[in-house]
Design a protein around this motif. Sequence first.
Motif, short mmCIF file in Angstrom:
data_model
loop_
_atom_site.label_atom_id
_atom_site.label_comp_id
_atom_site.label_asym_id
_atom_site.label_seq_id
_atom_site.Cartn_x
_atom_site.Cartn_y
_atom_site.Cartn_z
N ASP A 1 118.01 99.50 120.06
CA ASP A 1 118.59 98.67 119.03
C ASP A 1 118.79 99.53 117.78
OD1 ASP A 1 119.59 96.36 117.92
OD2 ASP A 1 117.63 95.76 117.13
N LEU A 2 119.92 100.24 117.73
CA LEU A 2 120.21 101.16 116.64
C LEU A 2 121.26 100.55 115.71
CD1 LEU A 2 120.44 104.47 118.68
CD2 LEU A 2 118.51 103.64 117.37
N PRO A 3 121.24 100.93 114.43
CA PRO A 3 122.24 100.39 113.51
C PRO A 3 123.63 100.94 113.81
CG PRO A 3 120.93 102.07 112.42
CD PRO A 3 120.31 101.84 113.76
N GLU A 4 124.65 100.22 113.36
CA GLU A 4 126.03 100.66 113.54
C GLU A 4 126.35 101.72 112.50
OE1 GLU A 4 128.47 99.99 115.78
OE2 GLU A 4 126.85 99.02 116.89
N ILE B 1 123.84 117.72 118.23
CA ILE B 1 124.42 116.63 119.03
C ILE B 1 123.26 115.84 119.62
CG2 ILE B 1 125.84 116.05 121.01
CD1 ILE B 1 127.28 118.74 120.55
N PHE B 2 123.27 114.53 119.39
CA PHE B 2 122.24 113.63 119.90
C PHE B 2 122.87 112.64 120.87
CE2 PHE B 2 120.42 114.71 115.75
CZ PHE B 2 119.11 114.97 116.08
N PRO B 3 122.29 112.45 122.05
CA PRO B 3 122.70 111.33 122.88
C PRO B 3 122.18 110.02 122.28
CG PRO B 3 121.60 113.02 124.19
CD PRO B 3 121.38 113.36 122.76
N ILE B 4 122.97 108.97 122.38
CA ILE B 4 122.56 107.68 121.81
C ILE B 4 121.30 107.16 122.48
CG2 ILE B 4 123.23 105.23 121.97
CD1 ILE B 4 124.37 106.31 119.52
N ASN B 5 121.16 107.35 123.78
CA ASN B 5 120.02 106.82 124.52
C ASN B 5 118.91 107.85 124.70
OD1 ASN B 5 120.97 104.21 124.90
ND2 ASN B 5 122.25 104.86 126.59
N LEU B 6 118.80 108.83 123.82
CA LEU B 6 117.73 109.82 123.90
C LEU B 6 116.39 109.12 123.72
CD1 LEU B 6 117.21 112.93 124.01
CD2 LEU B 6 117.08 112.83 121.53
N LYS C 1 113.98 106.32 115.26
CA LYS C 1 114.81 105.41 114.48
C LYS C 1 115.93 106.19 113.81
CE LYS C 1 112.04 105.62 110.27
NZ LYS C 1 111.43 104.88 109.20
N ILE C 2 116.93 105.45 113.35
CA ILE C 2 118.04 106.02 112.62
C ILE C 2 118.19 105.22 111.33
CG2 ILE C 2 120.53 106.39 112.58
CD1 ILE C 2 120.46 106.80 115.57
N GLU C 3 118.19 105.94 110.21
CA GLU C 3 118.39 105.32 108.91
C GLU C 3 119.78 105.68 108.40
OE1 GLU C 3 115.56 106.66 106.07
OE2 GLU C 3 113.94 105.42 106.86
N ILE C 4 120.47 104.70 107.85
CA ILE C 4 121.76 104.97 107.23
C ILE C 4 121.52 105.13 105.75
CG2 ILE C 4 124.07 104.10 106.80
CD1 ILE C 4 123.84 102.60 109.46
N ASN C 5 121.82 106.33 105.21
CA ASN C 5 121.60 106.61 103.80
C ASN C 5 122.83 106.24 102.96
OD1 ASN C 5 120.18 109.16 105.43
ND2 ASN C 5 118.87 108.01 104.06
N LYS C 6 124.01 106.61 103.43
CA LYS C 6 125.26 106.30 102.73
C LYS C 6 126.34 106.00 103.75
CE LYS C 6 125.54 110.12 100.16
NZ LYS C 6 126.17 111.09 99.27
#
Length: 115
Positions: A16-19, A73-78, A83-88
């Motif tokens: 469940d990652l952010p868009e 390069i990161f695979p989405i399902n790694l 977690k992934i944070e959106i900064n801007k």
Amino acid sequence: MDLISYVEDKFIERKDLPEFSAGDTITVYYQIKEGEKTRTQFFRGVVLQRRGTGVTETFTIRKMSGNIGVERIFPINLPGIEKIEINKRGKVRRSRIFYQRERTGKAARIKEKRM
């Protein structure tokens, strides 16, 4: 439904990652194994592209380390991504912004989207 898509849907868990999209500045927290120990490391940079679909989707991040550009390069399902944070949120007009590689300084700025 073919066999490959059936196996992908059934057995591979989706995170469940952010868009996010190209031009966004994000921070990816991922685990690194060193011997028996694991630690969390982060990589913060601008998303250059998202590529692929479904399970095989990847995204490329670029950051400047001193005067040297570093891309990862990161695979989405790694499984190692915590977690992934959106900064801007960036405002760009294309989905793959490889022209950023040649730019430095003020020319490398990306306009920010207003929320």
